[in-house]
Design a protein around this motif. Structure first.
Motif, short mmCIF file in Angstrom:
data_model
loop_
_atom_site.label_atom_id
_atom_site.label_comp_id
_atom_site.label_asym_id
_atom_site.label_seq_id
_atom_site.Cartn_x
_atom_site.Cartn_y
_atom_site.Cartn_z
N HIS A 54 -43.98 -1.59 -7.59
CA HIS A 54 -43.15 -0.39 -7.67
C HIS A 54 -43.29 0.45 -6.39
O HIS A 54 -42.30 0.91 -5.83
N TYR A 55 -44.50 0.59 -5.92
CA TYR A 55 -44.75 1.44 -4.76
C TYR A 55 -44.20 0.85 -3.46
O TYR A 55 -43.81 1.58 -2.56
N TYR A 58 -40.73 2.03 -2.23
CA TYR A 58 -40.53 3.35 -1.61
C TYR A 58 -40.34 3.25 -0.11
O TYR A 58 -39.48 3.91 0.44
#
Length: 79
Positions: A54-55, A58
């Protein structure tokens, strides 16, 4: 209340959800799968970006590029 609890009512427009393949502690992968499953949208798509978390979505160029390669055409067609 789960993130997808109102998806049948609120998510009626075309929807694309992007998640990283690596399941982490924050629950983003699970939540993305839940929301896409519950959404009332007739046109919906779950994009799983392989090899990232998920990170990574970014600010890591490769995963972001993979996500954008799917998002841009989807929104060009549906906006």
């Amino acid at each position: 209340m789960s993130p997808g609890s109102h998806a049948k009512t609120l998510l009626t427009q075309p929807l694309m959800v992007v998640v990283g393949e690596q399941v982490g502690a924050c629950g983003a992968y699970r939540d993305g799968c839940e929301i896409i499953g519950r959404a009332a949208s007739r046109k919906k798509e779950l994009v799983v970006v392989e090899g990232c978390s998920h990170y990574d979505l970014y600010d890591q160029p490769e995963p972001v590029g993979q996500a954008l390669a799917r998002l841009i055409p989807f929104y060009q067609e549906n906006l």
